[in-house]
Design an enzyme around this catalytic site. Structure first.
Site, PDB file in Angstrom:
ATOM      1  N   ARG A 233       0.778  -1.260   0.000  1.00 31.11           N
ATOM      2  CA  ARG A 233       0.000   0.000   0.000  1.00 31.11           C
ATOM      3  C   ARG A 233       0.802   1.299   0.000  1.00 31.11           C
ATOM      4  O   ARG A 233       0.222   2.362  -0.160  1.00 31.11           O
ATOM      5  CB  ARG A 233      -0.977   0.042   1.196  1.00 31.11           C
ATOM      6  CG  ARG A 233      -1.951  -1.120   1.232  1.00 31.11           C
ATOM      7  CD  ARG A 233      -2.828  -1.159  -0.006  1.00 31.11           C
ATOM      8  NE  ARG A 233      -3.853  -2.182   0.094  1.00 31.11           N
ATOM      9  CZ  ARG A 233      -4.258  -2.928  -0.919  1.00 31.11           C
ATOM     10  NH1 ARG A 233      -3.723  -2.773  -2.130  1.00 31.11           N
ATOM     11  NH2 ARG A 233      -5.199  -3.816  -0.752  1.00 31.11           N
TER      12      ARG A 233
ATOM     13  N   ASN B  15       0.125  -1.952  -7.525  1.00 31.23           N
ATOM     14  CA  ASN B  15      -1.065  -1.086  -7.557  1.00 31.23           C
ATOM     15  C   ASN B  15      -1.086  -0.101  -6.391  1.00 31.23           C
ATOM     16  O   ASN B  15      -2.018  -0.044  -5.604  1.00 31.23           O
ATOM     17  CB  ASN B  15      -2.363  -1.916  -7.613  1.00 31.23           C
ATOM     18  CG  ASN B  15      -2.539  -2.862  -6.439  1.00 31.23           C
ATOM     19  OD1 ASN B  15      -1.573  -3.213  -5.776  1.00 31.23           O
ATOM     20  ND2 ASN B  15      -3.771  -3.266  -6.185  1.00 31.23           N
TER      21      ASN B  15
ATOM     22  N   HIS C  67      -2.835 -15.925  -8.312  1.00 28.46           N
ATOM     23  CA  HIS C  67      -4.051 -16.351  -7.582  1.00 28.46           C
ATOM     24  C   HIS C  67      -5.086 -17.138  -8.394  1.00 28.46           C
ATOM     25  O   HIS C  67      -6.209 -16.688  -8.582  1.00 28.46           O
ATOM     26  CB  HIS C  67      -4.723 -15.157  -6.897  1.00 28.46           C
ATOM     27  CG  HIS C  67      -4.914 -13.900  -7.693  1.00 28.46           C
ATOM     28  ND1 HIS C  67      -5.393 -13.873  -8.979  1.00 28.46           N
ATOM     29  CD2 HIS C  67      -4.729 -12.603  -7.341  1.00 28.46           C
ATOM     30  CE1 HIS C  67      -5.468 -12.624  -9.394  1.00 28.46           C
ATOM     31  NE2 HIS C  67      -5.074 -11.836  -8.425  1.00 28.46           N
TER      32      HIS C  67
ATOM     33  N   ASP D 105      -1.491 -12.985  -1.481  1.00 32.21           N
ATOM     34  CA  ASP D 105      -2.322 -11.857  -1.934  1.00 32.21           C
ATOM     35  C   ASP D 105      -2.752 -11.011  -0.728  1.00 32.21           C
ATOM     36  O   ASP D 105      -3.896 -10.536  -0.665  1.00 32.21           O
ATOM     37  CB  ASP D 105      -3.536 -12.319  -2.739  1.00 32.21           C
ATOM     38  CG  ASP D 105      -4.150 -11.183  -3.564  1.00 32.21           C
ATOM     39  OD1 ASP D 105      -3.645 -10.037  -3.497  1.00 32.21           O
ATOM     40  OD2 ASP D 105      -5.128 -11.444  -4.280  1.00 32.21           O
TER      41      ASP D 105
ATOM     42  N   HIS E 157      -6.919  -3.505   3.908  1.00 32.03           N
ATOM     43  CA  HIS E 157      -7.824  -2.382   3.637  1.00 32.03           C
ATOM     44  C   HIS E 157      -8.216  -1.769   4.966  1.00 32.03           C
ATOM     45  O   HIS E 157      -8.567  -2.496   5.912  1.00 32.03           O
ATOM     46  CB  HIS E 157      -9.071  -2.851   2.893  1.00 32.03           C
ATOM     47  CG  HIS E 157      -8.800  -3.242   1.471  1.00 32.03           C
ATOM     48  ND1 HIS E 157      -8.477  -2.321   0.489  1.00 32.03           N
ATOM     49  CD2 HIS E 157      -8.754  -4.456   0.861  1.00 32.03           C
ATOM     50  CE1 HIS E 157      -8.272  -2.955  -0.660  1.00 32.03           C
ATOM     51  NE2 HIS E 157      -8.420  -4.247  -0.460  1.00 32.03           N
TER      52      HIS E 157
HETATM   53  O1  DOR Z   1      -8.636  -9.027  -3.627  1.00 33.11           O
HETATM   54  C1  DOR Z   1      -7.780  -8.378  -4.200  1.00 33.11           C
HETATM   55  N1  DOR Z   1      -7.282  -7.266  -3.654  1.00 33.11           N
HETATM   56  N2  DOR Z   1      -7.338  -8.781  -5.398  1.00 33.11           N
HETATM   57  C2  DOR Z   1      -6.554  -8.002  -6.165  1.00 33.11           C
HETATM   58  O2  DOR Z   1      -6.218  -8.412  -7.248  1.00 33.11           O
HETATM   59  C3  DOR Z   1      -6.144  -6.668  -5.689  1.00 33.11           C
HETATM   60  C4  DOR Z   1      -6.147  -6.635  -4.216  1.00 33.11           C
HETATM   61  C5  DOR Z   1      -6.010  -5.236  -3.654  1.00 33.11           C
HETATM   62  O3  DOR Z   1      -5.145  -4.488  -4.099  1.00 33.11           O
HETATM   63  O4  DOR Z   1      -6.733  -4.938  -2.685  1.00 33.11           O
END
Ligand code: DOR
Length: 430
Positions: free
Chosen positions: A66, A96, A234, A307, A311
């Protein structure tokens, strides 16, 4: 500190299993001695590994740290701490972020933050396309020159087949690996969960298995066409496992990973509309879980990757359709693998350590045999230690584990990174 002395454990690496003590030299970051019994000298730090396997540290091909951009959810430091607690000595940071990993400046920042934290090696991935927008290729040459080995637009699949073909054609001569997030986005617009009986019953928009399988099929054929290898992120469906198995049988240079949540949780977890269980790709069915487990057991799926997708609570508390997909994974991966997979410990460690180390391009320093002169990146774990997962107890800045309250088996006791104990008795030292 003169040496770190690991006593009473069973060494488990690609050469087999044996009872041995291990001495580590923190100054060189290397293994100094391996023998059935080593006596401590003055000043040695002694780590008790009774009941533990002493294995090469784990390598996670897939984490979201993040930073930069969403530091309220995780930072490279907090994510690295979770990684160390999970036995990982290297993690591949997904691109990302904001800004995304499409420039040397960003990947160097990510790597430097990892070095500053000093808990594990943070390997920045590079984007396949600029801004992960799927329109033009990122500067592969510059990023490869800055040490990036794995390229992906994870979070997005590369939709344009011509662009993906060109990406492979550039990747081949550079010796870099492309990793695809297989999602045909035209089939997943507005989708919230796996398309199947459960989603129909709940009245939610479905995410068909085909969205993954279509892109996976296309990319396997692009690998066949170009002769350039690819890694698939994944995997979540039974048909995906079959496609990769067939590609490998054809001798194609493909590798694949599966995440613990995809081999432990089904779409039925969504019946309470709880966003904790929302993830991309979505949780599938019991038959998919069985296929993923079989794929891991027979080596069709090379690696277990978390993965890890933190959040912040205020986002995961939104209604299901608005909440972001993703779950924490670093601190529970080993235990879920040991508890849920019908695989011997050596096979679990292979999927967590030396196989992903090779895919990440770090097999010179991670996933190495436990032998004199090798880099001391080690995970020491007790395969029979039972514990109960607690979201509040995790190192992550976020709390979105779907396993809170679940009792699992297998726990990391100590982690050694570059010769230094970064986790001792289940606690991070940094
Ligand atoms: O569940 C997911 N979260 N899959 C992804 O491909 C991206 C990831 C995220 O960046 O939160």
């Amino acid at each position: 500190m003169t040496r770190v002395l690991i006593t009473g454990g069973t060494v488990l690496d690609q050469t087999g299993e044996r009872r041995a003590d291990v001495a580590v030299d923190p100054a060189s970051g290397r293994i100094a001695d391996v023998a059935p019994a080593l006596a401590p000298s003055d000043g040695d730090v002694v780590l008790d590994a009774t009941g533990c396997f002493v294995s090469p540290g784990f390598v996670d091909l897939h984490v979201h740290l993040r930073e930069p951009g969403k530091e309220e959810a995780e930072t490279i430091e907090t994510g690295s701490r979770g990684a160390a607690l999970g036995g990982f000595t290297a993690v591949v940071a997904m691109p990302n972020t904001d800004p995304a990993h499409d420039s040397v400046a960003v990947v160097e920042f990510v790597r430097a933050q990892g070095e500053r934290a000093g808990l594990c090696e943070v390997l920045p991935s590079g984007c396949i396309t600029v801004g992960r927008a799927g329109e033009r290729l990122a500067p592969f040459g510059e990023l490869a020159g800055a040490g990036v080995r794995l390229f992906t637009d994870d979070g997005n699949g590369v939709q344009d087949p011509l662009l993906m073909r060109r990406a492979l054609e550039y990747a081949g001569p550079l010796g870099i690996t492309l990793a695809q997030h297989c999602e045909t986005s035209a089939l997943t617009k507005g989708a919230v969960m796996h398309e199947g009986a459960c989603c129909s019953h709940l009245g939610l928009p479905g995410w068909p298995a085909l969205a993954e399988e279509l892109m996976l099929f296309r990319d396997i054929e692009l690998v066949r066409l170009t002769g350039v290898g690819m890694h698939f992120l994944h995997l979540s469906t039974a048909r995906s496992v079959e496609l990769v198995r067939a590609a490998k049988a054809d001798g194609l240079p493909v590798t694949a990973e599966a995440a613990p949540h995809h081999f432990t949780l089904t779409d039925e977890m969504l019946t309470g509309y709880d966003p904790l269980f929302k993830v991309n790709p979505p949780l599938r069915t019991r038959a998919d879980i069985d296929a993923l487990k079989a794929g891991l057991a027979d080596g069709t799926i090379d690696a277990i990757a978390t993965d890890h997708a933190p959040h912040a609570p205020h986002t995961k508390e939104l209604p299901l359709d608005q909440a972001p997909p993703g779950m924490l994974g670093l601190e529970t991966a080993l235990a879920l693998a040991i508890s849920e997979l019908d695989m011997p410990p050596a096979a679990v460690v292979a999927a967590l350590s030396w196989k992903p180390a090779a895919i990440a391009g770090v097999a010179d320093r991670h996933g190495r045999p436990v032998a004199v002169g090798e880099p001391a990146n080690l995970a020491l774990f007790d395969p029979s230690h039972e514990w109960t997962v607690s979201a509040a107890g995790m190192a992550s800045k976020s709390r979105n584990t779907p396993y809170g309250g679940r009792t699992v088996r297998g726990k990391v006791r100590h982690t050694i990174f570059r010769g230094h104990p970064v986790v001792v008795d289940g606690h991070a030292t940094r």
